[in-house]
Design a protein around this motif. Structure first.
Motif, PDB file in Angstrom:
ATOM      1  N   ASN A 301       0.779  -1.344   0.001  1.00 34.72           N
ATOM      2  CA  ASN A 301      -0.024   0.026   0.063  1.00 34.72           C
ATOM      3  C   ASN A 301       0.770   1.221   0.015  1.00 34.72           C
ATOM      4  OD1 ASN A 301      -1.593  -2.105   0.726  1.00 34.72           O
ATOM      5  ND2 ASN A 301      -3.147  -0.657   1.794  1.00 34.72           N
ATOM      6  N   ASN A 302       0.688   2.447  -0.778  1.00 27.29           N
ATOM      7  CA  ASN A 302       1.311   3.519  -1.208  1.00 27.29           C
ATOM      8  C   ASN A 302       0.336   4.473  -1.609  1.00 27.29           C
ATOM      9  OD1 ASN A 302       3.055   5.185  -1.843  1.00 27.29           O
ATOM     10  ND2 ASN A 302       4.349   3.665  -2.940  1.00 27.29           N
ATOM     11  N   TYR A 303       0.687   5.599  -0.775  1.00 24.49           N
ATOM     12  CA  TYR A 303      -0.211   6.901  -1.422  1.00 24.49           C
ATOM     13  C   TYR A 303       0.741   8.018  -1.949  1.00 24.49           C
ATOM     14  CZ  TYR A 303      -4.796   5.451   0.483  1.00 24.49           C
ATOM     15  OH  TYR A 303      -5.837   4.948   0.587  1.00 24.49           O
ATOM     16  N   THR A 304       1.932   7.732  -2.302  1.00 17.63           N
ATOM     17  CA  THR A 304       3.110   8.756  -2.472  1.00 17.63           C
ATOM     18  C   THR A 304       3.312   8.958  -3.914  1.00 17.63           C
ATOM     19  OG1 THR A 304       4.960   7.117  -2.746  1.00 17.63           O
ATOM     20  CG2 THR A 304       4.622   7.899  -0.664  1.00 17.63           C
TER      21      THR A 304
END
Ligand SMILES: Cc1cc2nc3c(=O)[nH]c(=O)nc-3n(C[C@H](O)[C@H](O)[C@H](O)COP(=O)(O)OP(=O)(O)OC[C@H]3O[C@@H](n4cnc5c(N)ncnc54)[C@H](O)[C@@H]3O)c2cc1C
Ligand SMILES: [Zn+2]
Lengths: 414, 114
Positions: A301-304
């Motif tokens: 998971n990643n929002y970058t």
């Protein structure tokens, strides 16, 4: 709004281009709208467009936290095809592909749709069987695709090395009417058409809370104040989990990074799109001459909007074997987007537990091709409460075990 | 590129040595579970923009599973810990609150640890 045309170009050329209008307005938010759409990506804008065009609902606001088209819509590798496996997918993706064919005329904006053909390489025996199955399914669905042999692959794409050694090209699933379009133009064209119908596109406006009254959605809190609405559409791709939490429900979705890169521009050398799913790489040549390359997703998971380097290195390493001429190319840019991936790799277009609140998400690595069809179906769902196009894509399908399993057809990055 | 330390063998390595395994601390439902709980176990996932707890496997090392506490916005790794536990240990939670004042375990997992 003044129409774009060859005549308009001549007219403006004769007066130093002083007469072009802004493509869309930048209005102040109103107190209340009939429909509020959160997210001005392709899917949100197309939803608003078809609410106006097909259903006469024009008191609409589209709220965007950044700039319109700045999410995945402006970050993808623009592949358009409709040869998925399951019937509901074939229906919505083919609707979408066919709408792309006349989109430039429909919205009077050149989206540069280029049906140059999409080729999905079979590089293992397993893939041959998989693609034959898809080709048969597509024949029954009325989607024109065919399985072609290695000689025809080489004819269509002479720069390809079909002899391996590690992954020889054994054939390909070929959709001659697939292709690419200019991603920014799709967002800009829909935005201009929406603005022209009187809809308000509110950029630099972030939704921070969703308020309910008596089990129904009542209003959204934004960084520019509260905005009331009768109906709400959440269309925010990678941020779906964040918005669902505001609306008080959960999703079977995880957000991960997907990356792409482009090379320096070179002379035209490849006029089809090639996807190599076994090695997780795909490539096409843009009109500017850049080789556009995409790979697989990160595993966490990643929002970058940044991914890990090995997911750039792996597809490039594999593609160099299949396309030896790219081995000396310099890469110009690399970027990432946050894609919303579901368990069955199919999207969610659905009512939600919060009444009058709808969601359109889960397009993951492959929703650019679906923008017009998804907007068509989502608008119908929001206006009428149901739509034949979106019926199978409800949120309840997970509990009921009615998956639309596209993990094979969409196994790689779209 | 993430750098993780495997709590099983102590090796610190780049993420290519590990394989992500998705959300940690799921309740494993079985026969007799309600439809809602079963659906939650199989499909519903925490997808926080911020602190997250995940399973990882030291795939190209000792081969064992472990848990990691990580921020999905900055990619900061707060720490890794044994997979033989049903909730994040206090020292990991303390490390997170030190870096994210105001954060509490109640915020994660749909209030599971409330
Ligand atoms: C590298 C890459 C390559 C891809 N390649 C392909 C391809 O070749 N073919 C294909 O079909 N698909 C491809 N895709 C997938 C495709 O890009 C997406 O499925 C599609 O663009 C999703 O569109 P959208 O409108 O749903 O989301 P987006 O375009 O991401 O729009 C969502 C918008 O919501 C806004 N938003 C989020 N939170 C809030 C908030 N709180 N308030 C207000 N606004 C908010 C965001 O700022 C964003 O602009 C690719 C994706 C990536 C990342
Ligand atoms: Zn280890």
């Amino acid at each position: 709004m003044k129409r774009y045309s060859a005549f308009a170009i001549a007219r403006e050329a004769s007066r130093y281009h002083t007469g072009w209008e802004r493509a869309w307005r930048a209005p102040e938010p109103k107190k209340k709208y009939d429909v509020v759409i959160i997210g001005a990506g392709g899917h949100g804008l197309a939803t608003a467009f078809h609410l106006g065009r097909n259903h006469g609902i024009r008191n609409v606001a589209i709220i965007e936290k950044g700039w319109l088209g700045g999410g995945n819509t402006g970050r993808n590798t623009t592949i358009i095809r409709s040869n998925y496996l399951q019937d509901p997918s074939a229906a919505i993706y083919e609707k979408s592909r066919s709408l792309y064919e006349t989109l430039s005329q429909d919205i009077n904006y050149n989206v540069m749709f280029s049906p140059r053909g999409v080729m999905m390489l079979a590089q293992t025996q397993h893939e041959i069987r998989g693609y034959l199955r898809t080709a048969h399914a597509n024949a029954l669905q009325g989607v024109k695709t065919e399985f072609i042999g290695p000689r025809r692959v080489k004819e269509l794409c002479p720069i390809m090395n079909i002899d391996g050694p590690r992954y020889p090209v054994l054939g390909a699933l070929w959709q001659a009417r697939g292709g690419t379009a200019r991603h920014d133009a799709v967002a800009w064209g829909y935005a201009r058409a929406c603005s022209d119908m009187g809809m308000d596109i509110l950029q630099q406006t972030e939704v921070t809370a969703i308020r309910r009254e008596g089990g129904k959605v009542a209003c959204v809190t934004t960084t520019r104040g509260e905005i009331d609405c009768d109906k709400l559409g959440i269309v925010v791709a990678g941020h779906s989990g964040v918005l669902a939490e505001m609306a008080g429900f959960r999703l079977p979705i995880e957000s991960v990074a997907l990356q792409a890169l482009v090379s320096e521009p070179i002379k035209p050398c490849m006029d089809v799109v090639v996807m190599a799913n076994t090695v997780h790489g795909y490539m096409s040549q843009s009109d500017k001459g850049e080789m556009v390359i995409g790979g697989g997703t990160d595993g966490y998971n990643n929002y970058t909007q940044r991914g890990s380097f090995q997911h750039i290195e792996e597809p490039v390493r594999a593609l160099v074997e299949t396309f030896p001429i790219i081995s000396r190319l310099k890469m110009l840019r690399q970027w990432g987007g946050i894609v919303d991936v579901t368990g069955d790799r199919s999207p969610i277009l659905s009512k939600t537990p919060l009444e009058n609140c709808f969601i359109n998400c889960g397009w993951g690595t492959g929703g650019f091709k679906a923008i017009p069809g998804s907007g068509w179906g989502m608008a119908e769902l929001m206006a009428n409460g149901h739509s034949p196009l979106t019926e199978a894509f409800g949120l309840d399908r997970f509990r009921e075990g009615r998956f639309i399993d596209e993990s094979v057809a969409a196994g790689v990055a779209h | 590129m993430l750098i993780l330390q495997c709590p099983c063998c102590g090796v610190e390595a780049e993420e290519t040595e590990f394989a992500g395994g998705g959300q940690a601390h799921l309740t494993r439902e079985t026969v007799g579970a309600s439809e809602e709980n079963f659906e939650a176990y199989l499909f519903m996932r925490e997808n926080p923009k911020g602190v997250h707890f995940e399973r990882w496997r030291h795939a190209n090392g000792c081969g064992k599973w472990f848990h990691a506490a990580r921020c999905t916005v900055t990619l900061e790794v707060f720490g890794t810990y044994s997979a033989q536990t049903t909730r994040p240990p206090n020292e990991i939670c303390d490390k997170i609150t030190a870096r994210r004042p105001g954060w509490s375990l109640k915020d994660w997992g749909s209030g599971k640890f409330a």
